[in-house]
Design an enzyme around this catalytic site. Sequence first.
Site, PDB file in Angstrom:
ATOM      1  N   ASP A 167      18.093  38.423 -12.532  1.00 18.48           N
ATOM      2  CA  ASP A 167      16.817  38.635 -13.204  1.00 18.48           C
ATOM      3  C   ASP A 167      16.179  39.936 -12.710  1.00 18.48           C
ATOM      4  OD1 ASP A 167      14.390  37.353 -14.737  1.00 18.48           O
ATOM      5  OD2 ASP A 167      13.579  38.042 -12.820  1.00 18.48           O
ATOM      6  N   CYS A 198       0.831  -1.201   0.000  1.00 20.15           N
ATOM      7  CA  CYS A 198       0.000   0.000   0.000  1.00 20.15           C
ATOM      8  C   CYS A 198       0.865   1.251   0.000  1.00 20.15           C
ATOM      9  CB  CYS A 198      -0.887   0.046   1.257  1.00 20.15           C
ATOM     10  SG  CYS A 198      -1.949  -1.370   1.502  1.00 20.15           S
TER      11      CYS A 198
END
Length: 478
Positions: A437, A34
């Site tokens: 930037d 699981c």
Amino acid sequence: MHEDFDRCVRAVRSKDARFDGWFFTAVRTTRIYCRPSCPGMPPKAENMTFFPSAAAAQQAGFRACKRCRPDASPGSPQWNERADLAARAMRLIADGVVDRAGVPGLAARLGYSVRQVERQLLAEFGAGPLALARAQRAQTARLLIETTALPMSEVAAAAGFGSIRTFNDTVREVFALPPTELRLRAGRQVASPGVLSLRLPFREPLCPDNLFGHLAATAIPGVEEWRDGAYRRTLRLPHGTGIATLRPTADHIACQLALTDLRDLARAISRCRRLLDLDADPIAVDDLLATDPVLAPHVRRDPGRRVPRTVDGAELAIRAVLGQQVSATAARGHAARLVQDHGDLVHDPSGGLTHLFPTPAVLAGLDPDRFALPRARRDTVVALVNALAAGAVDLGVGADRDRARARLSALPGFGPGTVETIAMRALGDPDAFLPGDPQVRAAARSLGLPFTPAALTAHAAAWRPWRAYAVQYLWAVV
């Protein structure tokens, strides 16, 4: 993590979905495995054993739980974060390299021997490349069985099985049901041939605004579009073409795929997940970034920001160069002209998509004067497409990030900003950073952070290894 028994037991008992994909719980008494968040009753600790991958659990003879579908868990974030041999191999396996070229082809792409690759994957994931590829084929088969009306022979071929017998045996072994019963149990099928509807899981939280907002704002007409609350784009795939429609919901991404060849299903899913950064671990990212008192309020307000990535590294790199020193509108215009003149046509009955982005090989064969760009940027585009077409620069899912950075930096016109943009979005480096930037610097200045590239880089050392995610929070400020 799967080797930390007590920590895994705590995660299973608390049904903690954050650990889905990090490890798998197998129950020795039922022979079922699981995901940690399985809603069923947690087994006794003495009956649990843990595996690093679904393939390892399957190889050990455990069957997938019918309730929590562990084979459909989000991928381990380590496969995207890390840049080592094992992580690069996992990305390539997810992109179908073993199915197309075998284990020797995988090893050749990585630059290692077959034995080295097999040994490393077995140590990291408890299964070799063939077992890992088999687990992916089983997951693809389940999707096709449950969501189409295709004959089982066609499902087997589309999922990559060499024979119908191998297909039947694998489905029975992994899901404890024969294919026909698996289809009956699902009780649903899509109506349109060649169109698949599925759910792409992710680890919560997810902030869709920057993710889909960026993709919509930079969309190239004909290749991408925002329509009816969904991002749509064309895909160039190994066996044909595709159109992906991706719509955010509260707990998953609704995905519709129209493919010319269903053998490309697993690759299309992998590329969509990579585009949306769905295998990220937002809790780990946000916990670290929130330790910075300046970023903390922004992380608390919009947790779970992802890095908008790409379905094709070469396409992203070309677009990054076209966007140098121009507005986003101008960059889209340059890209749109390139697509209209040199992209392959596609048919989209559901919208306005018309083309695939042109390949580096096509662009490398053009007269440079065909690029309507300033001379310096034209020279950069020509150098890039020639390097990509010749294989001198690899920006694929299994690329070596350091080598790619070095080779991009050696091309004319490639400054640190362009290289790091490509590292962030094409190479998937979670620590790529853009201190020069203009938007990042403006955001830093408005927040009272150091804003010169050197000073901001020094401050951002505390954000490692998640600086690419810090950039997303900074971009949201301006």
